[in-house]
Scaffold this motif. Sequence first.
Motif, PDB file in Angstrom:
ATOM      1  N   TRP A  46       0.845  -1.195   0.000  1.00  0.00           N
ATOM      2  CA  TRP A  46       0.000   0.000   0.000  1.00  0.00           C
ATOM      3  C   TRP A  46       0.880   1.244   0.000  1.00  0.00           C
ATOM      4  O   TRP A  46       1.834   1.357   0.766  1.00  0.00           O
ATOM      5  N   CYS A  47       0.558   2.160  -0.888  1.00  0.00           N
ATOM      6  CA  CYS A  47       1.279   3.433  -0.995  1.00  0.00           C
ATOM      7  C   CYS A  47       0.333   4.547  -0.562  1.00  0.00           C
ATOM      8  O   CYS A  47      -0.751   4.727  -1.150  1.00  0.00           O
ATOM      9  N   ASP A  48       0.730   5.292   0.485  1.00  0.00           N
ATOM     10  CA  ASP A  48      -0.115   6.383   0.977  1.00  0.00           C
ATOM     11  C   ASP A  48      -0.205   7.511  -0.043  1.00  0.00           C
ATOM     12  O   ASP A  48      -1.230   8.213  -0.123  1.00  0.00           O
ATOM     13  N   ASN A  49       0.849   7.716  -0.825  1.00  0.00           N
ATOM     14  CA  ASN A  49       0.847   8.785  -1.814  1.00  0.00           C
ATOM     15  C   ASN A  49      -0.088   8.451  -2.973  1.00  0.00           C
ATOM     16  O   ASN A  49      -0.889   9.295  -3.410  1.00  0.00           O
ATOM     17  N   CYS A  50      -0.022   7.213  -3.464  1.00  0.00           N
ATOM     18  CA  CYS A  50      -0.894   6.802  -4.573  1.00  0.00           C
ATOM     19  C   CYS A  50      -2.280   6.389  -4.094  1.00  0.00           C
ATOM     20  O   CYS A  50      -3.211   6.259  -4.909  1.00  0.00           O
ATOM     21  N   GLU A  51      -2.415   6.105  -2.794  1.00  0.00           N
ATOM     22  CA  GLU A  51      -3.667   5.657  -2.183  1.00  0.00           C
ATOM     23  C   GLU A  51      -4.191   4.382  -2.827  1.00  0.00           C
ATOM     24  O   GLU A  51      -5.396   4.204  -3.041  1.00  0.00           O
ATOM     25  N   LYS A  52      -3.313   3.464  -3.123  1.00  0.00           N
ATOM     26  CA  LYS A  52      -3.682   2.151  -3.639  1.00  0.00           C
ATOM     27  C   LYS A  52      -2.464   1.241  -3.563  1.00  0.00           C
ATOM     28  O   LYS A  52      -1.355   1.684  -3.278  1.00  0.00           O
ATOM     29  N   TYR A  53      -2.713  -0.075  -3.810  1.00  0.00           N
ATOM     30  CA  TYR A  53      -1.617  -1.035  -3.816  1.00  0.00           C
ATOM     31  C   TYR A  53      -0.804  -0.855  -5.082  1.00  0.00           C
ATOM     32  O   TYR A  53      -1.351  -0.811  -6.188  1.00  0.00           O
ATOM     33  N   GLN A  54       0.516  -0.766  -4.896  1.00  0.00           N
ATOM     34  CA  GLN A  54       1.421  -0.542  -6.017  1.00  0.00           C
ATOM     35  C   GLN A  54       2.604  -1.509  -5.913  1.00  0.00           C
ATOM     36  O   GLN A  54       2.981  -1.945  -4.812  1.00  0.00           O
ATOM     37  N   PRO A  55       3.239  -1.850  -7.045  1.00  0.00           N
ATOM     38  CA  PRO A  55       4.490  -2.620  -6.985  1.00  0.00           C
ATOM     39  C   PRO A  55       5.566  -1.796  -6.293  1.00  0.00           C
ATOM     40  O   PRO A  55       5.831  -0.648  -6.679  1.00  0.00           O
ATOM     41  N   THR A  56       6.166  -2.357  -5.257  1.00  0.00           N
ATOM     42  CA  THR A  56       7.185  -1.635  -4.494  1.00  0.00           C
ATOM     43  C   THR A  56       8.436  -2.496  -4.371  1.00  0.00           C
ATOM     44  O   THR A  56       8.385  -3.720  -4.500  1.00  0.00           O
TER      45      THR A  56
END
Length: 1059
Positions: free
Chosen positions: A575-585
């Motif tokens: 989860w990315c707080d900046n994108c507000e969705k699950y992202q590949p990290t």
Amino acid sequence: MARGGLIIFDYLLDESDDMHSLLLTDGSTLLVGGLHSHILEIDLNTVQETQKYAVETPGVTIMRQTNRFFFCGHTSGKISLRDLRTFKLEHEFDAFSGSLSDFDVHGNLLAACGFSSRLTGLACDRFLKVYDLRMMRAITPLQVHVDPAFLRFIPTYTSRLAIISQSGQCQFCEPTGLANPADIFHVNPVGPLLMTFDVSASKQALAFGDSEGCVHLWTDSPEASFNPYSRETEFALPCLVDSLPPLDWSQDLLPLSLIPVPLTTETLLSDWPAANSAPAPRRAPPVDAEILRTMKKVGFIGYAPNPRTRLRNQIPYRLKESDNEFDSFSQVTESPIGREEEPHLHMVSKKYRKVTIKYSKLGLEDFDFKHYNKTLFAGLEPHIPNAYCNCMIQVLYFLEPVRCLIQNHLCQKEFCLACELGFLFHMLDLSRGDPCQGSNFLRAFRTIPEASALGLILADSDEASGKGNLARLIQRWNRFILTQLHQDMQELEVPQAYRGAGGSSFCSSGDSVIGQLFSCEMENCSLCRCGSETVRASSTLLFTLSYPEDKTGKNCDFAQVLKRSICLEQNTQAWCDNCEKYQPTIQTRNICHLPDILVINCEVNSLKEADFWRMQAEVAFKMAMKKHSGEISKSKEFALADWKELGSPEGMLMCPSIEELKNVWLPFSIRMKMTKNKGLDVCNWTDGDEMQWGPARAEEEHGVYVYDLLATVVHILDSRTGGSLVAHIKVGETYHQRKEGVTHQQWYLFNDFLIEPVDKHEAVQFDMNWKVPAILYYIKRNLNSKYNLNIKNPIEASVLLAEASLARKQRKTHTTFIPLMLNEMPQVGDLVGLDAEFVTLNEEEAELRSDGTKSTIKPSQMSVARITCVRGQGPNEGIPFIDDYISTQEQVVDYLTQYSGIKPGDLDAKISSKHLTTLKSTYLKLRFLIDIGVKFVGHGLQKDFRVINLMVPKDQVLDTVYLFHMPRKRMISLRFLAWYFLDLKIQGETHDSIEDARTALQLYRKYLELSKNGTEPESFHKVLKGLYEKGRKMDWKVPEPEGQTSPKNAAVFSSVLAL
């Protein structure tokens, strides 16, 4: 014939008529019928004809039996029903006009098939005749779609009928319903016709016999049971001359005499002329490492005690210098399992095989543990449930800071693993080579909910059969025990009120000493593709190896794999707080602080990881051969002149042999350095590097540490026993100083109660075919200097003072003891009478041998239920100061009321009227008495202390069993001794521990009186002879005259009854 095909006897009948039918009426009676007018009864025990029954209709071809009638099928098509006792005709069915083919009976139904007369002769009748045996009349016949030749009832769920034709067609139908053509199956016989058919007694298998002599077996499952008490089929042994077994030429110990060679006068191929052959003498075997370690030199001659690791005048015979260490001449005799087998056919060395205790009628008293352990270190017994963790308990014990920390720990929790582990470590300290058992620790372990949730608690059947994956299990147990010890230490050191919501986890290494030892502080960075980075601090107590995906077989140091596993980098969804969705990290892990003890789970759980270890070991072996080419010694032999160098640093750096380099990838030391940007450098560290850089190099530079290998836990793969877990541990100087009075370090193999010194290279050699690494322990150099290693006994005298009972219904009127006052505290050498009563948690598992003797497979699991201690001196001598009933949460199978006096409900806090306590509370009282140095007086104390799980020094035990015992004679019961010497009648209806403890004290006083305090052994020997003569005359039974008063009514009990 026997089950194996051997002919037991032949019986020749006088009649010339053919016999067509046999019926075994019971285990020893056989009925024989044929084409004549009578039936013979033969006794199989005497092999004689006992009766001859006349039949009205000759030609009996089929016979059946139920609990009501004998059924005889005749060639004329009739079926007669006869009385079971007199064989008289009761009823008769005229089934077919031609001839009878087959019939069967089930319940109240009789079904028959046969032939009817037609104009052209006999024809197979497609109507089955069905008869009701209750009304003795025919019911509606059943029409089938095959030509019935055989039929049988298969009463599994319903009364189904199987109808078989000689051409191989098989139809199933109900006897009172309609046959369905869809229920027809086909048997593919080898011959043209089926000649016989039958159903197994379990109704799970059908057998068809064809005209070519083949049997076709149909079952409803791959592993069908053929009868209710099925045993493995005994087949006749094949002729060894006609079918010789294959021989493995690579086995040097294989006897070639297995090949039969005919007598010949010609020259054999092996008769080489002397010109073409030369004698090759055997090389002298290497000197045992234990001999070299303990040897003392006088001039040029070395003297050492015989370690007795081999039989007299026998040495291993190896044809190849590079033979592996496992063979049939291993140093330690294998466990009783597989003792009859040929050891050279198995790959696993004997000392690594699973060891088991062979129980006799005396239990463990005559089992020779010294045969498996010639050191003074204590092994652990394996027969307790969930004892697979024995090797890890030994690893934790030989970690000096952990041992001292755990033994200084004491808390108020009833089931605390740290407390129980400390008690077990104390037993290991006191033992002088005798095995201990972790029953109390494992009992507390079974009560931890997290252990059950993690699947760490094995069922007895899974543990015995080896169904669980022991490698994964011990690695999960390793993580669990470190976490649990960390939490137990946190709860003791940090008050609950000052702990936050995250108290169950740990955030910094300073929370507990366990955290300081094992915890590694880390920063977990999560970088999203949008550029947002999140950093979270955490810590871990151990690391898991992460193996590279590369399969090219290139060299990969263990240090590289370890660095990859510690500084792990992986791609995952987060989860990315900046994108507000699950992202590949990208998840990365950086180290902030290195632990003092580096714990590594190897995670070799599949062939992929095993192949990686095998491949890296092969690459490392090739590189070592190139590096030491021309220098490697082909064996580990030493001349007498070389013995001087063994104790010197130069002697310790001798060139390794080929055997020591095989299957080695793991380094003995690794060097780890923290970089300024929170990076980590890891490299293998050898003795040569230390000589080059100096021993203090690691301490000169900040953030550089050298870790030495302390222990390896390995999984032994053995298909015969289900596998086992063993540990190689480098035992330090302090342990040797306490146990043996010498200061040196040595590697040992710990295999439950088998302990043996091994070469250090053996600890890092992993043949992945049978020896798989599971857990590694590395410690910082000079670790012990950082910690306080003093042990202060945490048990205080206050444990003996009065305490509240757990029982809700207990009243003062039920009190059976007077607690000690402060002025009564025991001193060194004081006498304490002790007795304990037990209940059974698991029944004994035993089997009967063919000769009628009983063999114990697993002993019964006992639990202490009542412990009583009485004063041994002073004005209150004989009055109890401890009489505790032990509350148990485990299910009790047998209260043994006749022998223990414990009744159902006595151990239940809700309904008990006794003084009920926890096992830990009473255990602390006994531990305090042992530590203070009192002497325990009792009868059969060895078993009492064993079940309580206490190790008591022998000079603190005065056991009346042995005081009144003559060598090679039977042990005498307390009841008989009390009657003979004290004129007391005890143990009338049940046993009472107060009575038994007081009686043992009085017997000890009598012993001192008779032996004049041990100064006149000859006069006391005469007393014992009189005792044994009286016992034999009385058959060791106490007489029961009328009017005999019980000791409980004697004046000596008045002080206790006044309570």
